[in-house]
Design an enzyme around this catalytic site. Structure first.
Site, PDB file in Angstrom:
ATOM      1  N   SER A 113      -4.022 -24.832  -7.328  1.00 38.05           N
ATOM      2  CA  SER A 113      -2.899 -23.485  -7.485  1.00 38.05           C
ATOM      3  C   SER A 113      -3.447 -22.038  -7.427  1.00 38.05           C
ATOM      4  CB  SER A 113      -2.301 -23.886  -8.922  1.00 38.05           C
ATOM      5  OG  SER A 113      -3.127 -23.539  -9.929  1.00 38.05           O
ATOM      6  N   THR A 114      -4.491 -21.895  -7.828  1.00 42.49           N
ATOM      7  CA  THR A 114      -5.167 -20.596  -7.663  1.00 42.49           C
ATOM      8  C   THR A 114      -4.993 -20.038  -6.069  1.00 42.49           C
ATOM      9  OG1 THR A 114      -6.785 -20.734  -9.328  1.00 42.49           O
ATOM     10  CG2 THR A 114      -7.160 -18.841  -7.833  1.00 42.49           C
ATOM     11  N   GLU A 138      -8.704 -28.373   5.332  1.00 43.97           N
ATOM     12  CA  GLU A 138      -8.196 -27.685   6.117  1.00 43.97           C
ATOM     13  C   GLU A 138      -7.380 -26.638   5.151  1.00 43.97           C
ATOM     14  OE1 GLU A 138      -7.219 -30.905   5.909  1.00 43.97           O
ATOM     15  OE2 GLU A 138      -8.447 -31.768   7.546  1.00 43.97           O
TER      16      GLU A 138
END
Length: 189
Positions: A113-114, A138
């Site tokens: 999430s960062t 990716e």
């Protein structure tokens, strides 16, 4: 099928070599005390790091993107601690960790999430039963601004799902084209 806990991940890494190198707890600070994006074992997963080898997508050669015939000249190779991804572009990297997935386990790679909160998306990737290798990651920069990826820090989380029974045909059984990959591996038709 059940999601596996930190205890299971530690046991499989330490006794079966499922993840190498392996960090048995969350690492949140560099050895010099600097803050970093966490990696290592979490409650129900493992946060991986990317190595310092990157392939940054470029349109300098105006090639057509074709998964059956991918042009390697569409990438600029870069090695370093911080990779800058151009706006609305992407880069490839690979995990520091080498994985050996058990025959009765399916593993899913999700972005942290960062990075997602900054508009940097890691592709959702399955690791099939008995797949092994360094995972090619990716990173898509969905923003109109340049974006940073930090090598040797947490970039994605892997979740492990164990089945009650082994699969009939594993990735190894069918000689999957990405089996045993090391480094950044480009698309293969």
């Amino acid at each position: 099928m059940s999601i596996k806990s930190d205890r299971w991940i530690r046991r499989m890494a330490e006794t079966e070599g499922m993840i190498e190198p392996f960090e048995s707890a969350q690492v949140r600070q560099a050895e010099n005390g600097d803050r970093q994006i966490s990696y290592g074992t979490s409650s129900y997963g493992y946060d991986v790091r990317c190595a310092a080898d990157f392939k940054i997508f470029t349109n300098i050669n105006s090639a057509v993107v074709d998964p059956k015939n991918f042009c390697e000249s569409s990438f600029v190779n870069f090695n370093g601690d911080v990779c800058i991804i151009p706006p609305n572009s992407f880069a490839l990297a690979h995990t520091v960790e080498y994985f050996r997935i058990p025959r009765n386990v399916l593993t899913i790679c999700l972005g942290k999430s960062t990075y997602a909160r900054c508009g940097i998306i890691v592709n959702v990737t399955p690791l099939e039963p008995e797949w092994e290798g360094h995972v090619t990651l990716e990173f898509s920069n969905t923003t109109p601004l340049p974006a940073r990826i930090y090598a040797n820090e947490g970039v994605a989380q892997f979740l492990f799902f164990e089945s009650d029974e082994e699969c009939e045909t594993s990735y190894r059984d069918r000689s999957g084209k990405y089996q045993g990959q090391t480094g950044v591996t480009l698309p293969k038709a």
